[in-house]
Motif scaffolding. Structure first.
Motif, PDB file in Angstrom:
ATOM      1  N   THR A 111     -10.842   0.618  -5.805  1.00  0.00           N
ATOM      2  CA  THR A 111      -9.401   0.823  -5.859  1.00  0.00           C
ATOM      3  C   THR A 111      -8.806   0.587  -4.487  1.00  0.00           C
ATOM      4  O   THR A 111      -9.358   1.030  -3.476  1.00  0.00           O
ATOM      5  CB  THR A 111      -9.076   2.256  -6.326  1.00  0.00           C
ATOM      6  OG1 THR A 111      -9.583   2.437  -7.656  1.00  0.00           O
ATOM      7  CG2 THR A 111      -7.574   2.508  -6.328  1.00  0.00           C
ATOM      8  N   ILE A 112      -7.676  -0.130  -4.451  1.00  0.00           N
ATOM      9  CA  ILE A 112      -6.933  -0.316  -3.209  1.00  0.00           C
ATOM     10  C   ILE A 112      -5.754   0.649  -3.256  1.00  0.00           C
ATOM     11  O   ILE A 112      -4.910   0.586  -4.149  1.00  0.00           O
ATOM     12  CB  ILE A 112      -6.453  -1.762  -3.049  1.00  0.00           C
ATOM     13  CG1 ILE A 112      -7.671  -2.694  -2.975  1.00  0.00           C
ATOM     14  CG2 ILE A 112      -5.584  -1.919  -1.799  1.00  0.00           C
ATOM     15  CD1 ILE A 112      -7.341  -4.161  -2.953  1.00  0.00           C
ATOM     16  N   GLY A 113      -5.734   1.575  -2.297  1.00  0.00           N
ATOM     17  CA  GLY A 113      -4.735   2.637  -2.289  1.00  0.00           C
ATOM     18  C   GLY A 113      -3.371   2.190  -1.801  1.00  0.00           C
ATOM     19  O   GLY A 113      -3.152   1.027  -1.429  1.00  0.00           O
ATOM     20  N   THR A 114      -2.464   3.140  -1.751  1.00  0.00           N
ATOM     21  CA  THR A 114      -1.066   2.829  -1.413  1.00  0.00           C
ATOM     22  C   THR A 114      -0.875   2.446   0.057  1.00  0.00           C
ATOM     23  O   THR A 114       0.182   1.937   0.435  1.00  0.00           O
ATOM     24  CB  THR A 114      -0.155   4.030  -1.734  1.00  0.00           C
ATOM     25  OG1 THR A 114      -0.627   5.189  -1.037  1.00  0.00           O
ATOM     26  CG2 THR A 114      -0.161   4.304  -3.229  1.00  0.00           C
TER      27      THR A 114
ATOM     28  N   GLN B 172      -5.982   1.217   1.759  1.00  0.00           N
ATOM     29  CA  GLN B 172      -7.328   1.736   1.971  1.00  0.00           C
ATOM     30  C   GLN B 172      -8.212   1.483   0.746  1.00  0.00           C
ATOM     31  O   GLN B 172      -7.725   1.374  -0.375  1.00  0.00           O
ATOM     32  CB  GLN B 172      -7.284   3.239   2.300  1.00  0.00           C
ATOM     33  CG  GLN B 172      -6.947   4.154   1.124  1.00  0.00           C
ATOM     34  CD  GLN B 172      -5.469   4.343   0.890  1.00  0.00           C
ATOM     35  OE1 GLN B 172      -4.673   3.459   1.165  1.00  0.00           O
ATOM     36  NE2 GLN B 172      -5.110   5.505   0.360  1.00  0.00           N
TER      37      GLN B 172
ATOM     38  N   GLN C 158     -10.930   2.707  -1.937  1.00  0.00           N
ATOM     39  CA  GLN C 158     -11.314   3.972  -2.562  1.00  0.00           C
ATOM     40  C   GLN C 158     -12.235   3.716  -3.753  1.00  0.00           C
ATOM     41  O   GLN C 158     -12.179   2.655  -4.377  1.00  0.00           O
ATOM     42  CB  GLN C 158     -10.060   4.704  -3.080  1.00  0.00           C
ATOM     43  CG  GLN C 158      -9.016   4.991  -2.031  1.00  0.00           C
ATOM     44  CD  GLN C 158      -7.720   5.532  -2.618  1.00  0.00           C
ATOM     45  OE1 GLN C 158      -6.835   5.952  -1.894  1.00  0.00           O
ATOM     46  NE2 GLN C 158      -7.589   5.523  -3.939  1.00  0.00           N
TER      47      GLN C 158
ATOM     48  N   PRO D  63      -1.181  -3.204   0.099  1.00  0.00           N
ATOM     49  CA  PRO D  63      -1.275  -2.549  -1.218  1.00  0.00           C
ATOM     50  C   PRO D  63      -0.490  -3.282  -2.297  1.00  0.00           C
ATOM     51  O   PRO D  63       0.427  -4.059  -2.012  1.00  0.00           O
ATOM     52  CB  PRO D  63      -0.673  -1.166  -0.954  1.00  0.00           C
ATOM     53  CG  PRO D  63       0.234  -1.368   0.213  1.00  0.00           C
ATOM     54  CD  PRO D  63      -0.420  -2.411   1.067  1.00  0.00           C
TER      55      PRO D  63
ATOM     56  N   LYS E 167       4.841   1.129  -3.894  1.00  0.00           N
ATOM     57  CA  LYS E 167       3.412   0.974  -3.615  1.00  0.00           C
ATOM     58  C   LYS E 167       2.605   1.801  -4.609  1.00  0.00           C
ATOM     59  O   LYS E 167       2.943   2.951  -4.891  1.00  0.00           O
ATOM     60  CB  LYS E 167       3.102   1.412  -2.189  1.00  0.00           C
ATOM     61  CG  LYS E 167       3.698   0.497  -1.117  1.00  0.00           C
ATOM     62  CD  LYS E 167       3.371   0.984   0.273  1.00  0.00           C
ATOM     63  CE  LYS E 167       3.974   0.066   1.328  1.00  0.00           C
ATOM     64  NZ  LYS E 167       3.684   0.534   2.699  1.00  0.00           N
ATOM     65  N   THR E 168       1.534   1.198  -5.104  1.00  0.00           N
ATOM     66  CA  THR E 168       0.757   1.881  -6.145  1.00  0.00           C
ATOM     67  C   THR E 168      -0.724   1.563  -6.005  1.00  0.00           C
ATOM     68  O   THR E 168      -1.101   0.502  -5.485  1.00  0.00           O
ATOM     69  CB  THR E 168       1.258   1.461  -7.540  1.00  0.00           C
ATOM     70  OG1 THR E 168       0.593   2.216  -8.541  1.00  0.00           O
ATOM     71  CG2 THR E 168       1.017  -0.025  -7.796  1.00  0.00           C
ATOM     72  N   GLU E 169      -1.562   2.486  -6.435  1.00  0.00           N
ATOM     73  CA  GLU E 169      -3.012   2.246  -6.440  1.00  0.00           C
ATOM     74  C   GLU E 169      -3.351   1.258  -7.544  1.00  0.00           C
ATOM     75  O   GLU E 169      -2.830   1.363  -8.651  1.00  0.00           O
ATOM     76  CB  GLU E 169      -3.773   3.552  -6.684  1.00  0.00           C
ATOM     77  CG  GLU E 169      -3.639   4.563  -5.572  1.00  0.00           C
ATOM     78  CD  GLU E 169      -4.464   5.812  -5.829  1.00  0.00           C
ATOM     79  OE1 GLU E 169      -5.058   5.921  -6.931  1.00  0.00           O
ATOM     80  OE2 GLU E 169      -4.528   6.677  -4.942  1.00  0.00           O
TER      81      GLU E 169
ATOM     82  N   LYS F 225      -6.758  -0.765  -9.357  1.00  0.00           N
ATOM     83  CA  LYS F 225      -8.205  -0.922  -9.470  1.00  0.00           C
ATOM     84  C   LYS F 225      -8.556  -2.396  -9.616  1.00  0.00           C
ATOM     85  O   LYS F 225      -7.870  -3.152 -10.298  1.00  0.00           O
ATOM     86  CB  LYS F 225      -8.721  -0.130 -10.676  1.00  0.00           C
ATOM     87  CG  LYS F 225     -10.226  -0.046 -10.775  1.00  0.00           C
ATOM     88  CD  LYS F 225     -10.654   0.707 -12.020  1.00  0.00           C
ATOM     89  CE  LYS F 225     -10.333   2.177 -11.904  1.00  0.00           C
ATOM     90  NZ  LYS F 225     -10.884   2.945 -13.060  1.00  0.00           N
TER      91      LYS F 225
END
Length: 317
Positions: A257-260, A263, A265, A294, A301-303, A305
């Motif tokens: 997962t690419i975070g907001t 980063q 995750q 992100p 901005k949103t997480e 996957k």
């Protein structure tokens, strides 16, 4: 009796061989490959292990009902070909759509409510916005509400558009979205106002749960490696530590997962190849932490996957 058992044995053998040509994988709610037990859908690719032109792929709900069915250019589900159908979990037809050689929707389109009533009758047409860019846009000819009352006649009227997560309302002119469309996404607690011209999305403004406004020119913006996707591929190829004393060939699939804030995750292996190679893949993906811009949903901005396959091909003479 001997002949009976011999025929039965030959039939069973042929059946097993036929079954072995197909492949079954498990998919999560975002359609990323996952492990059995964590899945929301499963997919069967007919004749996966045969080399051929075009493959039939069928996606299923957990209850065994078909969700999606159609043909693809390759065995991994790339490049839709011809007619594709989507179904409700009840087994009723939801949509039928056709795809052209460029993998874009083209030609007749029909959709239905879960109660079986007709929703939309239309067609996908190609519209050029400039010399280079071309869009495949749905032109709605007729639209009925869930009670069967026709709201769009010959492409004109007001329509409510619903997807799994969004509901929006606006005007159609000559079959295309025109002017202001207002909508909500309850799962994300987002309200939005979009502007269209002749079916083309121009811009939008959204509000999140804190009533903060965001402007956007793309409804969904995927995460991007800061220096470009090709650099990410090069980085993986250059920095993956492979053993150089043995021949290894195969593919492993990572999920992360690419975070907001860009980063990395929740890195995990969806399809492993070998423990040491799986561990190296996780290390490598984690090393790209904060190297991403992100993703965004309507400017927020949103997480997001992602799945990323890594092909290993080591030859030792």
């Amino acid at each position: 009796m001997k002949n009976y058992f011999l025929l039965a044995f030959l039939f069973a053998t042929q059946l097993l061989l036929a079954q072995s040509k197909d492949k079954k994988i498990f998919l999560d709610s975002l359609w990323n490959q996952t492990n059995e037990g964590n899945h929301k859908y499963y997919r069967i690719t007919t004749d996966y292990y045969l080399n051929k032109k075009g493959y039939q792929i069928t996606d299923f709900y957990l209850n065994g009902q078909i969700k999606n069915q159609g043909s693809y250019e390759d065995k991994d589900g790339n490049g839709r070909i011809g007619q594709h159908k989507e179904y409700y979990s009840s087994g009723r037809l939801k949509t039928e759509k056709n795809y052209a050689a460029d993998n874009r929707p083209s030609g007749p389109f029909n959709s239905f409510y879960e109660n079986g009533n007709k929703e939309i009758e239309g067609e996908y047409v190609k519209i050029k916005t400039d010399v280079v860019e071309e869009h495949s846009i749905l032109k709605v000819i007729s639209y009925w509400d869930e009670n069967g009352t026709q709201r769009i006649i010959e492409g004109n009227g007001t329509m409510i558009e619903k997807s799994e997560k969004e509901t929006s309302r606006g005007k159609l002119v000559n079959g295309f979205k025109e002017g202001t469309w207002i909508g909500t996404n309850p799962s994300k607690k987002v309200q939005f106002v979009d502007k269209y011209e002749s079916g083309i999305f121009i811009a939008g403004v959204s509000k999140d749960s804190t009533n903060t406004e965001f402007g956007y020119l793309e409804i969904n913006k995927m995460p991007a490696f800061k220096t470009g996707l090709m650099d990410f591929y090069k980085y993986v190829g250059k920095n993956f530590n492979k053993p150089d004393t043995e021949t290894i060939k195969g593919k492993l699939i990572t999920e992360f997962t690419i975070g907001t804030e860009g980063q990395i995750q929740d890195v995990k292996i969806i399809k492993g190849l070998r423990k040491d190679l799986d561990i190296e893949a996780i290390r490598l993906i984690m090393s790209t932490d904060n190297s991403w811009n992100p993703g965004e949903y309507r400017g927020i901005k949103t997480e997001i996957k992602n799945t990323f396959p890594i092909v290993i091909d080591i030859k030792v003479n």
